[in-house]
Design an enzyme around this catalytic site. Structure first.
Site, PDB file in Angstrom:
ATOM      1  N   ARG A  91       0.821  -1.209   0.000  1.00  0.00           N
ATOM      2  CA  ARG A  91       0.000   0.000   0.000  1.00  0.00           C
ATOM      3  C   ARG A  91       0.854   1.258   0.000  1.00  0.00           C
ATOM      4  NH1 ARG A  91      -2.876  -2.333   5.168  1.00  0.00           N
ATOM      5  NH2 ARG A  91      -0.746  -3.076   5.240  1.00  0.00           N
ATOM      6  N   SER A 129      -6.721  -4.029   8.196  1.00  0.00           N
ATOM      7  CA  SER A 129      -7.513  -4.734   9.207  1.00  0.00           C
ATOM      8  C   SER A 129      -7.491  -3.959  10.519  1.00  0.00           C
ATOM      9  CB  SER A 129      -6.939  -6.135   9.446  1.00  0.00           C
ATOM     10  OG  SER A 129      -6.931  -6.869   8.248  1.00  0.00           O
TER      11      SER A 129
END
Ligand code: ADP
Length: 162
Positions: A91, A129
């Site tokens: 990312r 998450s």
């Protein structure tokens, strides 16, 4: 020999960022094993079995994806299941620095194992998450960040608790 990749992670819970990486990687491999790593020092928010069931349900449309749990070194699990590739998502630059170290260590231990790093789509690069767990903790809306079936599963679980 079939091309098999392990996509290892905690997946606590599995997000649309994870799903996107798996789906984009599907044409590259014959089989992708989503390996839920057992972290002995950390109890996750979701039980391992629960994570496995949610992810399996998400990929019932393809028989190229399987879900398993493992403990110990990722390279050892790759050896056990005959996976020649480790798939990871990137990312940010911070992800890259972390993944580079791990990939080079894994390569030193197991030279035939290739790590494939796949860039996330920009719109998913802020999803993790950890963020989903934080939003849940403060009763925020996680719907935009997790696959539909996982959202339903988590909401059922929250409603059963309260
Ligand atoms: P870990 O605890 O091993 O980092 P995670 O479950 O957080 O495991 O993530 C598993 C893999 O998915 C990692 O390679 C991570 O970088 C990648 N990943 C997580 N979120 C995203 C996202 N939004 N887009 C792309 N890749 C992601």
């Amino acid at each position: 020999m079939i091309k098999k990749a392990l996509f290892p992670g905690s997946f606590d819970p599995f997000t649309i960022g994870h799903e996107e990486i798996v789906r984009r990687a599907l044409p590259l491999f014959d089989e992708i094993i989503i390996g839920i790593g057992i972290n002995t020092s950390k109890k996750g928010l979701f039980e391992l079995k629960e994570r496995k069931v949610m992810i399996e349900e998400l990929f019932t449309d393809t028989d190229k994806v399987k879900v398993d749990t493992f403990s110990g070194l990722t390279v050892s699990f790759c050896e056990l299941i005959n996976a020649q590739y480790i798939l990871r998502g990137l990312r940010t630059a911070a992800d890259f620095e972390y993944e580079r170290t791990i990939a080079q260590l894994n390569q030193a231990m197991h030279p035939n194992l290739e790590t494939i790093l796949m860039l996330s789509q920009p719109q998913y690069s802020m999803i993790s998450s950890t963020i989903v767990r934080e939003i849940l903790r403060f009763d925020g809306d996680i719907k935009p960040f997790v696959p539909e079936n996982i959202y339903r599963h988590i909401m059922d679980r929250q409603n059963n608790k309260s």
